[in-house]
Motif scaffolding. Structure first.
Motif, PDB file in Angstrom:
ATOM      1  N   LYS A 139      47.521  51.706  85.538  1.00  0.00           N
ATOM      2  CA  LYS A 139      48.474  51.635  84.015  1.00  0.00           C
ATOM      3  C   LYS A 139      47.763  52.702  82.972  1.00  0.00           C
ATOM      4  O   LYS A 139      48.234  53.363  82.728  1.00  0.00           O
ATOM      5  N   GLN A 140      46.300  52.586  83.113  1.00  0.00           N
ATOM      6  CA  GLN A 140      45.592  53.541  82.033  1.00  0.00           C
ATOM      7  C   GLN A 140      45.227  54.703  82.653  1.00  0.00           C
ATOM      8  O   GLN A 140      44.543  55.418  81.928  1.00  0.00           O
ATOM      9  N   LYS A 141      45.243  54.913  84.158  1.00  0.00           N
ATOM     10  CA  LYS A 141      44.982  56.019  84.673  1.00  0.00           C
ATOM     11  C   LYS A 141      43.492  56.501  84.472  1.00  0.00           C
ATOM     12  O   LYS A 141      43.098  57.664  84.300  1.00  0.00           O
ATOM     13  N   LYS A 142      42.820  55.644  84.827  1.00  0.00           N
ATOM     14  CA  LYS A 142      41.326  55.673  84.609  1.00  0.00           C
ATOM     15  C   LYS A 142      40.576  55.173  85.880  1.00  0.00           C
ATOM     16  O   LYS A 142      41.313  54.634  86.803  1.00  0.00           O
ATOM     17  N   PRO A 143      39.338  55.800  86.341  1.00  0.00           N
ATOM     18  CA  PRO A 143      38.799  55.249  87.455  1.00  0.00           C
ATOM     19  C   PRO A 143      38.277  54.128  87.579  1.00  0.00           C
ATOM     20  O   PRO A 143      37.789  53.423  86.725  1.00  0.00           O
ATOM     21  N   MET A 144      37.839  53.681  88.648  1.00  0.00           N
ATOM     22  CA  MET A 144      37.133  52.368  89.088  1.00  0.00           C
ATOM     23  C   MET A 144      36.399  52.616  90.499  1.00  0.00           C
ATOM     24  O   MET A 144      36.816  53.843  90.897  1.00  0.00           O
ATOM     25  N   ALA A 145      35.225  51.923  90.290  1.00  0.00           N
ATOM     26  CA  ALA A 145      34.312  51.920  91.619  1.00  0.00           C
ATOM     27  C   ALA A 145      34.219  50.710  92.322  1.00  0.00           C
ATOM     28  O   ALA A 145      34.357  49.790  91.823  1.00  0.00           O
ATOM     29  N   LEU A 146      33.855  50.905  93.694  1.00  0.00           N
ATOM     30  CA  LEU A 146      33.586  49.792  94.555  1.00  0.00           C
ATOM     31  C   LEU A 146      32.266  50.114  95.166  1.00  0.00           C
ATOM     32  O   LEU A 146      32.132  51.212  95.737  1.00  0.00           O
ATOM     33  N   ILE A 147      31.521  49.234  95.106  1.00  0.00           N
ATOM     34  CA  ILE A 147      30.214  49.537  95.857  1.00  0.00           C
ATOM     35  C   ILE A 147      29.852  48.263  96.799  1.00  0.00           C
ATOM     36  O   ILE A 147      30.124  46.945  96.290  1.00  0.00           O
ATOM     37  N   MET A 148      29.753  48.557  98.122  1.00  0.00           N
ATOM     38  CA  MET A 148      29.319  47.545  99.148  1.00  0.00           C
ATOM     39  C   MET A 148      27.790  47.446  99.258  1.00  0.00           C
ATOM     40  O   MET A 148      27.237  48.496  99.504  1.00  0.00           O
ATOM     41  N   LEU A 149      27.056  46.324  99.345  1.00  0.00           N
ATOM     42  CA  LEU A 149      26.013  46.050  99.741  1.00  0.00           C
ATOM     43  C   LEU A 149      25.692  45.104 100.997  1.00  0.00           C
ATOM     44  O   LEU A 149      26.269  44.125 101.071  1.00  0.00           O
ATOM     45  N   ASP A 150      24.759  45.314 101.673  1.00  0.00           N
ATOM     46  CA  ASP A 150      24.352  44.503 103.014  1.00  0.00           C
ATOM     47  C   ASP A 150      22.701  44.438 102.943  1.00  0.00           C
ATOM     48  O   ASP A 150      22.030  45.517 102.851  1.00  0.00           O
ATOM     49  N   ILE A 151      22.422  43.340 103.294  1.00  0.00           N
ATOM     50  CA  ILE A 151      20.842  43.062 103.339  1.00  0.00           C
ATOM     51  C   ILE A 151      20.441  43.509 104.787  1.00  0.00           C
ATOM     52  O   ILE A 151      21.198  42.980 105.844  1.00  0.00           O
ATOM     53  N   ASP A 152      19.489  44.469 104.842  1.00  0.00           N
ATOM     54  CA  ASP A 152      19.031  45.200 105.947  1.00  0.00           C
ATOM     55  C   ASP A 152      18.405  44.177 106.944  1.00  0.00           C
ATOM     56  O   ASP A 152      17.397  43.080 106.507  1.00  0.00           O
ATOM     57  N   TYR A 153      18.684  43.948 108.299  1.00  0.00           N
ATOM     58  CA  TYR A 153      17.908  43.333 109.231  1.00  0.00           C
ATOM     59  C   TYR A 153      17.740  41.803 108.917  1.00  0.00           C
ATOM     60  O   TYR A 153      16.757  41.129 109.095  1.00  0.00           O
ATOM     61  N   PHE A 154      18.918  41.242 108.157  1.00  0.00           N
ATOM     62  CA  PHE A 154      18.711  39.974 107.932  1.00  0.00           C
ATOM     63  C   PHE A 154      18.897  38.908 108.891  1.00  0.00           C
ATOM     64  O   PHE A 154      18.476  37.858 109.016  1.00  0.00           O
ATOM     65  N   LYS A 155      19.576  39.363 110.174  1.00  0.00           N
ATOM     66  CA  LYS A 155      19.334  38.384 111.291  1.00  0.00           C
ATOM     67  C   LYS A 155      18.000  38.080 111.601  1.00  0.00           C
ATOM     68  O   LYS A 155      17.509  37.084 111.980  1.00  0.00           O
ATOM     69  N   LYS A 156      17.167  39.214 111.690  1.00  0.00           N
ATOM     70  CA  LYS A 156      15.722  39.128 111.989  1.00  0.00           C
ATOM     71  C   LYS A 156      15.095  38.254 111.045  1.00  0.00           C
ATOM     72  O   LYS A 156      14.117  37.629 111.364  1.00  0.00           O
ATOM     73  N   PHE A 157      15.575  38.553 109.746  1.00  0.00           N
ATOM     74  CA  PHE A 157      14.953  37.888 108.747  1.00  0.00           C
ATOM     75  C   PHE A 157      14.992  36.008 108.816  1.00  0.00           C
ATOM     76  O   PHE A 157      14.042  35.438 108.962  1.00  0.00           O
ATOM     77  N   ASN A 158      16.289  35.861 109.167  1.00  0.00           N
ATOM     78  CA  ASN A 158      16.472  34.354 109.292  1.00  0.00           C
ATOM     79  C   ASN A 158      15.867  33.976 110.664  1.00  0.00           C
ATOM     80  O   ASN A 158      15.442  32.604 110.788  1.00  0.00           O
ATOM     81  N   ASP A 159      15.791  34.917 111.700  1.00  0.00           N
ATOM     82  CA  ASP A 159      15.100  34.208 113.012  1.00  0.00           C
ATOM     83  C   ASP A 159      13.668  34.045 112.737  1.00  0.00           C
ATOM     84  O   ASP A 159      12.912  33.446 113.458  1.00  0.00           O
ATOM     85  N   THR A 160      13.105  34.862 111.666  1.00  0.00           N
ATOM     86  CA  THR A 160      11.516  34.721 111.607  1.00  0.00           C
ATOM     87  C   THR A 160      10.947  33.685 110.629  1.00  0.00           C
ATOM     88  O   THR A 160      10.311  32.917 110.682  1.00  0.00           O
ATOM     89  N   TYR A 161      11.894  33.533 109.582  1.00  0.00           N
ATOM     90  CA  TYR A 161      11.588  32.788 108.357  1.00  0.00           C
ATOM     91  C   TYR A 161      12.497  31.355 108.478  1.00  0.00           C
ATOM     92  O   TYR A 161      12.021  30.412 107.772  1.00  0.00           O
ATOM     93  N   GLY A 162      13.593  31.274 109.080  1.00  0.00           N
ATOM     94  CA  GLY A 162      14.489  30.066 109.133  1.00  0.00           C
ATOM     95  C   GLY A 162      15.198  30.299 108.129  1.00  0.00           C
ATOM     96  O   GLY A 162      15.572  31.263 107.101  1.00  0.00           O
ATOM     97  N   HIS A 163      16.546  29.593 108.312  1.00  0.00           N
ATOM     98  CA  HIS A 163      17.940  29.659 107.389  1.00  0.00           C
ATOM     99  C   HIS A 163      17.471  29.139 105.928  1.00  0.00           C
ATOM    100  O   HIS A 163      18.223  29.551 105.213  1.00  0.00           O
ATOM    101  N   ILE A 164      16.547  28.209 106.015  1.00  0.00           N
ATOM    102  CA  ILE A 164      16.403  27.945 104.433  1.00  0.00           C
ATOM    103  C   ILE A 164      15.682  28.776 103.891  1.00  0.00           C
ATOM    104  O   ILE A 164      16.234  29.048 102.648  1.00  0.00           O
ATOM    105  N   GLU A 165      14.835  29.801 104.324  1.00  0.00           N
ATOM    106  CA  GLU A 165      14.293  30.921 103.585  1.00  0.00           C
ATOM    107  C   GLU A 165      15.495  31.854 103.247  1.00  0.00           C
ATOM    108  O   GLU A 165      15.491  32.765 102.521  1.00  0.00           O
ATOM    109  N   GLY A 166      16.265  31.980 104.408  1.00  0.00           N
ATOM    110  CA  GLY A 166      17.450  33.047 104.410  1.00  0.00           C
ATOM    111  C   GLY A 166      18.295  32.497 103.156  1.00  0.00           C
ATOM    112  O   GLY A 166      18.846  33.461 102.489  1.00  0.00           O
TER     113      GLY A 166
END
Length: 345
Positions: free
Chosen positions: A211-238
């Motif tokens: 309605k205002q004819k103004k821009p908006m932005a969307l940023i997507m973020l993902d934790i790198d190698y998170f599966k390896k982090f869980n496998d190494t340090y456990g799900h509690i640390e995850g």
């Protein structure tokens, strides 16, 4: 009181019945006529009992009469108990408010509306706020016009009772519903808005920016190698890692937008009034702030600490049908960054 009226009416009925029978026998009145008289007598006593019962019931309600000028001329004792804490108070000490706490104009009060329209009003919820103490009372109000023989409106009868406890119950239920809604839109682990809230908020901001004819932005973020982090340090640390990252994202974005847990180890940021330059600058800062947390990640191929990859898309909203396309665009940028990641720590 009810028992007294009932027993008193029964005694009257029996005494009257005995008198009628005795008089009938003395004067040789035919039995059929005698029974008819007894029946009429009994119906009259029942009517009297019902009338007394209704009067006793009305004692629990406040009643008042307002004249054609809008001034209260009469009020019963129960009405005084409901409205006034002491005899020195009057209606001038109270302000009429609606269910949202906003003042009701004098011409919109039930008695005034009835005076104007010459029509009764039923089940009107009216709030009264004391001008000095701020105390609130809530009334259920009924109004009925009293018309003269020439259909001129002379007075209005107001019947009311206090229902403050009902309003309090309704407010409690509303608060509980709001709490449940908040829980349904919040990620249980990180405490930030969840995917469901993301979708609702995205469409709301999309419509506002369109309605205002103004821009908006969307940023997507993902934790790198998170599966390896869980496998190494456990799900509690995850889980601890996810909480820390969610917190730093919120603190960094602050009032410029809103952060969501999109799912798993993925987060999203919606930025109203943000062009491509603004979104790219913020995305870079978010990556830096996560790295500053120095969360150890020994199996990361790029760094000794936990990092995130980002993808951003900026656009001026057009058709609502294009929302998913822009989300996909930001997601594609994210996974392109993950494939080409080569950061130095």
């Amino acid at each position: 009181m009810h028992t007294y009226l009932k027993s008193h009416g029964s005694n009257n009925y029996l005494i009257g019945l005995l008198i009628i029978i005795t008089m009938g026998l003395l004067y040789n009145i035919h039995l059929v006529y005698l029974l008819i008289v007894c029946l009429i007598h009994g119906c009259c006593l029942i009517h009297v009992y019902k009338t007394e019962n209704q009067k006793n019931h009305l004692i629990h309600y406040g009643t008042a009469i307002v004249n054609h000028q809008g001034k209260m001329t009469t009020i019963n004792e129960r009405g005084k108990e409901i409205l006034f804490a002491d005899s020195s108070e009057s209606m001038d000490d109270w302000e009429f408010i609606d269910e949202y706490g906003l003042p009701i104009a004098q011409e919109e009060r039930p008695s005034k509306v009835t005076l104007r329209n010459k029509q009764p009003m039923q089940n009107q919820m009216i709030g009264l706020k004391h001008k000095s103490s701020g105390q609130e009372k809530w009334l259920l109000v009924h109004t009925n016009p009293i018309l003269s023989k020439k259909s001129h409106l002379d007075e209005v009868v107001i019947v009311f009772t206090e229902v403050s406890f009902l309003l309090q119950y309704r407010n409690e239920m509303q608060n509980r519903n709001n709490q449940l809604k908040h829980l349904s839109l919040t990620d249980g682990l990180t405490g930030i808005p969840n995917r469901r809230y993301f979708e609702e908020y995205l469409y709301d901001i999309w419509e506002d920016m369109r309605k205002q004819k103004k821009p908006m932005a969307l940023i997507m973020l993902d934790i790198d190698y998170f599966k390896k982090f869980n496998d190494t340090y456990g799900h509690i640390e995850g889980d601890i890692c996810l909480k820390k990252i969610a917190k730093v994202l919120e603190e960094t974005v602050h009032d410029s937008g809103k952060v969501f847990r999109y799912g798993g180890e993925e987060f999203a940021v919606i930025l109203p009034n943000a062009d491509e330059h603004t979104s790219m600058k913020l995305a870079a800062r978010l990556r830096q702030e996560v790295e500053k947390l120095r969360i150890p990640h020994s199996l990361s191929t790029d760094c000794a600490y936990v990092t995130v990859s980002t993808g951003a898309a900026s656009f001026v909203p057009q058709d609502r049908e294009n929302v998913e396309r822009y989300v996909q665009s930001a997601d594609n940028q994210l996974y392109e960054a993950k494939r080409n990641r080569c950061q130095a720590c």
